[in-house]
Structures are given as structure tokens and as C-alpha cells.
Write a protein that holds these residues in place. Structure first.
Motif, mmCIF file in Angstrom:
data_model
loop_
_atom_site.group_PDB
_atom_site.id
_atom_site.type_symbol
_atom_site.label_atom_id
_atom_site.label_comp_id
_atom_site.label_asym_id
_atom_site.label_seq_id
_atom_site.Cartn_x
_atom_site.Cartn_y
_atom_site.Cartn_z
ATOM 1 N N THR A 44 57.403 85.505 -28.137
ATOM 2 C CA THR A 44 58.684 85.207 -27.687
ATOM 3 C C THR A 44 58.708 83.679 -28.272
ATOM 4 O O THR A 44 59.701 83.348 -28.773
ATOM 5 N N ALA B 94 59.482 91.434 -31.164
ATOM 6 C CA ALA B 94 59.877 90.627 -30.378
ATOM 7 C C ALA B 94 61.527 90.355 -30.502
ATOM 8 O O ALA B 94 62.206 90.603 -29.824
ATOM 9 N N ARG B 95 61.773 90.654 -31.895
ATOM 10 C CA ARG B 95 63.044 90.190 -32.115
ATOM 11 C C ARG B 95 63.965 91.751 -31.696
ATOM 12 O O ARG B 95 65.015 91.753 -31.418
ATOM 13 N N ARG B 96 63.176 92.863 -31.693
ATOM 14 C CA ARG B 96 63.501 94.174 -31.110
ATOM 15 C C ARG B 96 63.481 94.343 -29.917
ATOM 16 O O ARG B 96 63.545 95.512 -29.150
ATOM 17 N N ASP B 97 62.899 93.206 -28.986
ATOM 18 C CA ASP B 97 62.780 93.381 -27.676
ATOM 19 C C ASP B 97 61.365 94.309 -27.387
ATOM 20 O O ASP B 97 61.328 95.015 -26.244
#
Lengths: 187, 187
Positions: A44, B94-97
Motif C-alpha cells: 500500500t 496492490a493496484r488491483r486490491d
């Protein structure tokens, strides 16, 4: 020519945009720091830094990005986060077809102070003088980012116009010496 | 639950997708290696690895990504590239959760072999057995990526179904021991 200098870091990532002007002068465009929440998980935090860097790339459209080359000589945890940030920054630039250059701390110090062993205060003082600023950029990461951008503009064969007409300056000779020394030591 | 294991590297980045099945069994979905041209500049190499990893993320839509935690103990040049790749992979997930977990080499070895000091051949042999494959995955980076995914699925409190019903296995106890040791040594 416009250069974005990046002093990579997970807690504070220094960002500095500098334009080359005629006669080897340089001009400050913007300086700042991207931060991430130390309590957040590493992925994050990387996303937060990436988002800020991408905003800077899109806002300033630099011709090159100069990133500090990271070494594994200091605190292992910190340096890994630093290396991860540098990777993320390099990719963000390369995705936009912006050339990425890596400069060692010694090269950067030599470029702006004439000595590859200069301290942080000396670097900040010289950045302030070179860019004709009223106050020193803070934190140190921000000043280092500007020094990286200046280093890239003033590198031998770089965009510093006067440099090509008049031959290397004392600072550029120091830069070349520091670079050669870094190469010899395998860094 | 589906996990993408990533053994980060600039020359070869191991990628392995594993599904958790009922009864603590695991199933191979896909294994491979992302490569980059050693003659290309570092930023271009990172972009190539990122593109491949993003294809894997979009194709397999894992519930988690398990990345090997990088240490600065070996060759400095290599480890910096490795850390940069890990940062790029973490951001892509992380960009894709998609949650990202980092596991130390000791944790991974302990998870699949019962010993945090197992060699590469032993890890590959156990991955082959656990996933009921006909042949060992090659290169070693690919086998390591699968071991990472298995390690994540089998971690204490993880998705390994049997694990929660029957308590920790010998391998999981070894895993916890290795993890605790890594924490104590500041890694």
C-alpha cells in the motif's frame, strides 16, 4: 531540458524538477516530498508513492528522470524499501518512455559541491545557491532530489549548454572522478 | 483460494499459481518465468517483468500474491535488481486490491520440506510431490515460486482447510519456528 530528480524512500521520497537554462544555469520548477503512511502495509505504501510520482510525471513531463542509485550498505530493512521505491519510480518513467538515469550519491555530491564526500548540509547549501533560492529546500530528501536533477543536467556530455562550449568545469571533473571511482569499486 | 507466488528477479522472475483444494491439498494452475533482456537498461527490464506479471494477475485473478522477502546479504547488484522487481510486483498486485504477503526463504523452505535450511533441489522435489507433478518444475525460480504459493496457503491460520481442523502439521510448526527466528534476527 527538464529533469525530475528522485531521492527514493518509502517514508519520504524526495522529488525535484529542474530546467536547464542557457549558459549552464538551472531553474527550479517544483520541489517536494512524496510520503506514505508508516503504519500501512508495504504494498500500500508503494502504491501511494507511485501515485504521487505519476502525478509529478504527468504534471511536469520531464525529458529525463534521475534516480539515486541504491546500495545495500546501510540498514537492510530501509534499503530494501528504498530499492523497491526506486524500481517503482523507474517503471513509472519507462512506461511513459522517459529515459531513466541512475546516479550514485558520490556523483551527485561531486556535481554540486565539487566533492564526492560532501555532507548533506553542504549539498543543500549548494543546491540553494545554484538554484538561487531564498531558503534551503527541506527536508534533506527534497534537496537531494534537486541535486540529482542538477547532477544529471551537468553530467559530462549532458544538457548543460555552457559545459559543451567551455569544456568540463571543476565540479564536472570531480563528478567524472567520482564516477570512475564508483565504477572501479563495483558500485 | 488462489495464490500467485513470485520469486523476484530481473533476469528470471519465477511465477507460480496454486489453488487450495479441500483437505489441505493444493493444485498447480500455471508455472513459468518472466524474463528480461540482460542487455536492456534497468528501467526497460523492469517494465518487461511488470508487463508479464500483470498478464498473470489478469489471467489468473489470484486472491493473494506471495512474494519472497529480499535480503541484502548476497551480491549487492543482484539484490538491488531483485528488490526493485519485488517492489514493482507488489505495486501491480496492490493496484488491483490483491493482498500481498512477504515470506522469507526460510519460511518457504520449512513450509514445503519441514526444514528452513533445505537446499534448492529438496524444495523442488517436495513441490513436485506436493503438487503431484510428473516432472520437476524448472528453472529453480519457477519451483521456488510454487513453493512460495504453497507456503502462503499452508501458513498458520491460512486457507489450508485441513490445517484449521487438525492443528498445525510438522511442516507448519517448522514454518512458525523459522518465522519466529527470522523475526528475532530482524529480518
Amino acid at each position: 531540458m527538464r529533469v525530475l530528480g528522485v531521492d527514493p524512500g518509502l517514508t519520504r521520497c524526495g522529488l525535484g524538477v529542474v530546467d536547464a537554462m542557457p549558459g549552464r544555469r538551472v531553474r527550479l520548477v517544483e520541489v517536494g516530498v512524496a510520503r506514505s503512511d508508516a503504519d500501512a502495509d508495504p504494498a500500500t505504501r508503494l502504491v501511494a508513492i507511485e501515485a504521487e510520482v505519476e502525478q509529478w510525471l504527468d504534471r511536469h513531463r520531464p525529458d529525463a528522470v534521475a534516480v539515486e542509485r541504491v546500495f545495500a550498505q546501510h540498514n537492510v530493512r530501509t534499503v530494501m524499501g528504498t530499492a523497491q521505491v526506486s524500481g517503482v519510480v523507474m517503471v513509472a518513467a519507462a512506461r511513459r518512455d522517459i529515459p531513466v538515469a541512475l546516479h550514485t550519491p558520490s556523483e551527485v555530491k561531486a556535481a554540486v559541491t565539487g566533492s564526492g564526500r560532501a555532507g548533506k548540509a553542504q549539498v543543500a547549501a549548494m543546491v540553494t545557491r545554484i538554484l538561487e533560492l531564498d531558503t534551503r529546500p527541506t527536508p534533506a530528501d527534497a534537496a537531494d532530489a534537486l541535486a540529482l536533477a542538477i547532477c544529471h543536467l551537468w553530467r559530462p556530455g549532458g544538457a548543460g549548454v555552457g559545459a559543451r562550449r567551455t569544456g568540463p568545469t571543476a565540479a564536472q571533473r570531480a563528478w567524472a572522478t567520482a564516477e570512475a571511482a564508483a565504477r572501479r569499486s563495483g558500485r
